[in-house]
Design an enzyme around this catalytic site. Sequence first.
Site, PDB file in Angstrom:
ATOM      1  N   HIS A   1       5.285  24.912   3.171  1.00 12.09           N
ATOM      2  CA  HIS A   1       6.053  23.664   2.993  1.00 12.09           C
ATOM      3  C   HIS A   1       6.275  23.390   1.507  1.00 12.09           C
ATOM      4  CE1 HIS A   1       6.191  22.131   7.118  1.00 12.09           C
ATOM      5  NE2 HIS A   1       5.074  22.818   7.281  1.00 12.09           N
TER       6      HIS A   1
ATOM      7  N   LYS B   1      -7.505   1.629   5.586  1.00 11.69           N
ATOM      8  CA  LYS B   1      -6.654   1.787   6.776  1.00 11.69           C
ATOM      9  C   LYS B   1      -6.443   3.276   6.987  1.00 11.69           C
ATOM     10  CE  LYS B   1      -2.049   0.996   8.638  1.00 11.69           C
ATOM     11  NZ  LYS B   1      -0.770   0.310   8.538  1.00 11.69           N
TER      12      LYS B   1
ATOM     13  N   CYS C   1       9.065  26.662   7.644  1.00 12.00           N
ATOM     14  CA  CYS C   1       8.062  26.657   8.712  1.00 12.00           C
ATOM     15  C   CYS C   1       8.741  26.853  10.072  1.00 12.00           C
ATOM     16  CB  CYS C   1       7.229  25.381   8.632  1.00 12.00           C
ATOM     17  SG  CYS C   1       5.727  25.504   9.600  1.00 12.00           S
TER      18      CYS C   1
ATOM     19  N   THR D   1      16.666  -8.682  -2.038  1.00 11.73           N
ATOM     20  CA  THR D   1      17.238  -9.140  -3.310  1.00 11.73           C
ATOM     21  C   THR D   1      18.211  -8.102  -3.866  1.00 11.73           C
ATOM     22  OG1 THR D   1      15.197 -10.322  -3.753  1.00 11.73           O
ATOM     23  CG2 THR D   1      16.671  -9.988  -5.618  1.00 11.73           C
TER      24      THR D   1
ATOM     25  N   GLU E   1      -3.030  -5.952   6.760  1.00 15.09           N
ATOM     26  CA  GLU E   1      -3.175  -7.370   7.094  1.00 15.09           C
ATOM     27  C   GLU E   1      -4.361  -7.540   8.042  1.00 15.09           C
ATOM     28  OE1 GLU E   1      -1.289  -9.647   5.733  1.00 15.09           O
ATOM     29  OE2 GLU E   1       0.350  -8.423   4.945  1.00 15.09           O
TER      30      GLU E   1
ATOM     31  N   SER F   1      14.646 -12.773   1.359  1.00 17.34           N
ATOM     32  CA  SER F   1      13.262 -13.215   1.529  1.00 17.34           C
ATOM     33  C   SER F   1      12.572 -13.387   0.184  1.00 17.34           C
ATOM     34  CB  SER F   1      12.503 -12.165   2.335  1.00 17.34           C
ATOM     35  OG  SER F   1      12.412 -10.971   1.562  1.00 17.34           O
ATOM     36  N   GLY F   2      13.189 -12.851  -0.862  1.00 16.17           N
ATOM     37  CA  GLY F   2      12.485 -12.864  -2.160  1.00 16.17           C
ATOM     38  C   GLY F   2      11.805 -11.528  -2.411  1.00 16.17           C
ATOM     39  N   GLY F   3      11.855 -10.644  -1.422  1.00 18.22           N
ATOM     40  CA  GLY F   3      11.319  -9.292  -1.599  1.00 18.22           C
ATOM     41  C   GLY F   3      12.349  -8.411  -2.300  1.00 18.22           C
TER      42      GLY F   3
ATOM     43  N   GLU G   1       8.124  21.160   0.280  1.00 16.70           N
ATOM     44  CA  GLU G   1       8.449  19.747   0.044  1.00 16.70           C
ATOM     45  C   GLU G   1       7.226  18.879  -0.233  1.00 16.70           C
ATOM     46  OE1 GLU G   1       8.424  21.451   2.807  1.00 16.70           O
ATOM     47  OE2 GLU G   1       8.340  20.238   4.635  1.00 16.70           O
TER      48      GLU G   1
HETATM   49  P1  XMP Z   1      -0.493  -3.314   8.533  1.00 21.07           P
HETATM   50  O1  XMP Z   1      -1.216  -4.620   8.650  1.00 21.07           O
HETATM   51  O2  XMP Z   1       0.319  -2.979   9.741  1.00 21.07           O
HETATM   52  O3  XMP Z   1       0.556  -3.524   7.357  1.00 21.07           O
HETATM   53  O4  XMP Z   1      -1.396  -2.194   8.102  1.00 21.07           O
HETATM   54  C1  XMP Z   1       1.342  -2.513   6.791  1.00 21.07           C
HETATM   55  C2  XMP Z   1       2.409  -3.185   5.936  1.00 21.07           C
HETATM   56  O5  XMP Z   1       3.281  -3.951   6.772  1.00 21.07           O
HETATM   57  C3  XMP Z   1       3.274  -5.325   6.402  1.00 21.07           C
HETATM   58  N1  XMP Z   1       3.333  -6.126   7.640  1.00 21.07           N
HETATM   59  C4  XMP Z   1       4.424  -6.808   8.043  1.00 21.07           C
HETATM   60  N2  XMP Z   1       5.640  -6.968   7.463  1.00 21.07           N
HETATM   61  N3  XMP Z   1       6.284  -8.329   9.279  1.00 21.07           N
HETATM   62  C5  XMP Z   1       6.560  -7.758   8.082  1.00 21.07           C
HETATM   63  O6  XMP Z   1       7.670  -7.948   7.553  1.00 21.07           O
HETATM   64  C6  XMP Z   1       5.108  -8.223   9.938  1.00 21.07           C
HETATM   65  O7  XMP Z   1       4.899  -8.749  11.015  1.00 21.07           O
HETATM   66  C7  XMP Z   1       4.120  -7.418   9.266  1.00 21.07           C
HETATM   67  N4  XMP Z   1       2.835  -7.074   9.589  1.00 21.07           N
HETATM   68  C8  XMP Z   1       2.378  -6.273   8.572  1.00 21.07           C
HETATM   69  C9  XMP Z   1       1.988  -5.517   5.637  1.00 21.07           C
HETATM   70  O8  XMP Z   1       2.069  -6.629   4.754  1.00 21.07           O
HETATM   71  C10 XMP Z   1       1.842  -4.185   4.934  1.00 21.07           C
HETATM   72  O9  XMP Z   1       2.650  -4.139   3.774  1.00 21.07           O
END
Ligand code: XMP
Length: 550
Positions: free
Chosen positions: A171, A542, A77, A232, A548, A226-228, A173
């Site tokens: 594109h 969204k 492109c 991890t 959130e 954090s456990g994420g 990709e």
């Molecule tokens: P939103 O609410 O922005 O969320 O549409 C998109 C993704 O981001 C996460 N999220 C956060 N993660 N700290 C974080 O580590 C934050 O302050 C925070 N705010 C939103 C949310 O869970 C989703 O996966």
Amino acid sequence: TILILDFGSQYSHLITRRCREHKVYAELMPCTTKLKDVHFKPKGIILSGSPYSVYDKDSPHVDPEVFSFGVPILGICYGLQEMAWNLQGKVAKCEHREYGYAQIQISKVGDSGSSVDALFDGLGEEMQVWMSHGDQLSELPPNFHVIGRTSSAPYAAIAHDSKPFYGIQFHPEVTHSPRGKEVIGKFILNICGCQQNWTMEEFIGKEITRIREICGPKGRVIGAVSGGVDSTVAAKLMHEAIGDRKVVLGTKCRLILTPISQTYRFHAIMVDNGVLRMNEAQQVFDMLNKDLGVNLTVVDASDLFLSRLDGVEDPEKKRKIIGNTFINVFEEEAAKIEAEAEEEEKKGAEAKGRVEWLLQGTLYPDVIESISFKGPSATIKTHHNVGGLLKDMKLKLIEPLRELFKDEVRALGRLLSIPAPLVQRHPFPGPGLAIRILGPVTRDQVKILQQADSIYIEEIRKAGLYDQISQAFAVLLPVKAVGVMGDARTYEQVIALRAVQSEDFMTADWYAFPPAVLKRISSRITNEVSGINRVTYDISSKPPATVEWL
Ligand code: XMP
């Protein structure tokens, strides 16, 4: 290795992905990068798309050295237009911006006009492709010929007569170009001659060697867990490199790594901030320490966090308090480890070194964002991380996942024997349940939400739906509603359930649960969680909503 020069297209990182899907390592760098500053010798260069026009005054341009570097080049492109602009072709505005599907006719080329160019070899006479451009080539640069055209773009694909230079207007990709990945494959494998040797096993071996080299025989690393998935996996990788390893790599990994003698040079710290999911700290502790052998300390700082959050409703204030308190607690723990190291040194015992490094689970998309030639993209959100620690602590950063995308981190986690339920875990925000309690955060409110959330996730797992959903959680609303229980009127709080499907969380769709599952969840929450008499389901996408609620 393939060098991808980024002109700011929203699809640039996908080019990197497609190369890696062919097991060829590719790195994305800003288009303004000087070739002399590239730390590897690329076997080919890809020029990405861009929101700019080549003739704009402030449009980005490549180091002209690119065209005399002696490796194949593919312009995509804007990349095609940039190539033409540099090599005396002409680019003009399209009458109508072209956005969407197009059919490209592959031209017969060669002396006898009987074969197709190597870029399209074996891909048939016609292909569906995705176009997204406002400019296009209006005149071929000298010594180029057409290798593909569409009804509106006579120069949809071009090639140099004698050099391995290619330009395509579409594109390849994006998944909307169904055979695009093959086109990229033709370029990097057949034209550039790249070897397909970029595998996760290879990555682990190289990364562990790199970590050992940069950390040296002494020098401790600390890292927050954090456990994420990301933290991890990063912790486990660090543990394999410089920890006291009892568990060696998973059976699928064919690497043989030499154990090292120093022990506990990697310290993982998990801060319990009082707004974690139910039993989260204990579960993470068990998994990391017992199952994965990682040296993890859990610090219970819930009283401190909850006291600082007392009475706070504003979500940004909640985020700030949690971020800052996290840093305070983490620093304190790091200082304890450092004091211990100092003590050891004094005693002259086998010293394990000072705390020199901070582990971060930074992923490639964050790196891409920060290398962008125009600075961080406005569309990407960076949330809480521990970057704030660096200034005072003078720690050096170590980021073993910085070359990987999320699904690659998951693949890495599987190879490192991290249990599947953790590897597939939904993301959980740093500020935890504090941003899912819409009013003030108290221990009672946290407990209510933990119970509701735990039932919700348990039922999703039981229904076998967890892996279809990108993120699911409960939200505690600050309103009370009337209900009836037995013969009595109740006046209690409301739980909202949220579940979304999303590729990258920049956009998301609400998940359409089978009604029977929602029914069971609602019934269990209202029966088992005291203080809740009503459950609602959030059916907002969204945008315009966010994932959130806060
Ligand atoms: P939103 O609410 O922005 O969320 O549409 C998109 C993704 O981001 C996460 N999220 C956060 N993660 N700290 C974080 O580590 C934050 O302050 C925070 N705010 C939103 C949310 O869970 C989703 O996966």
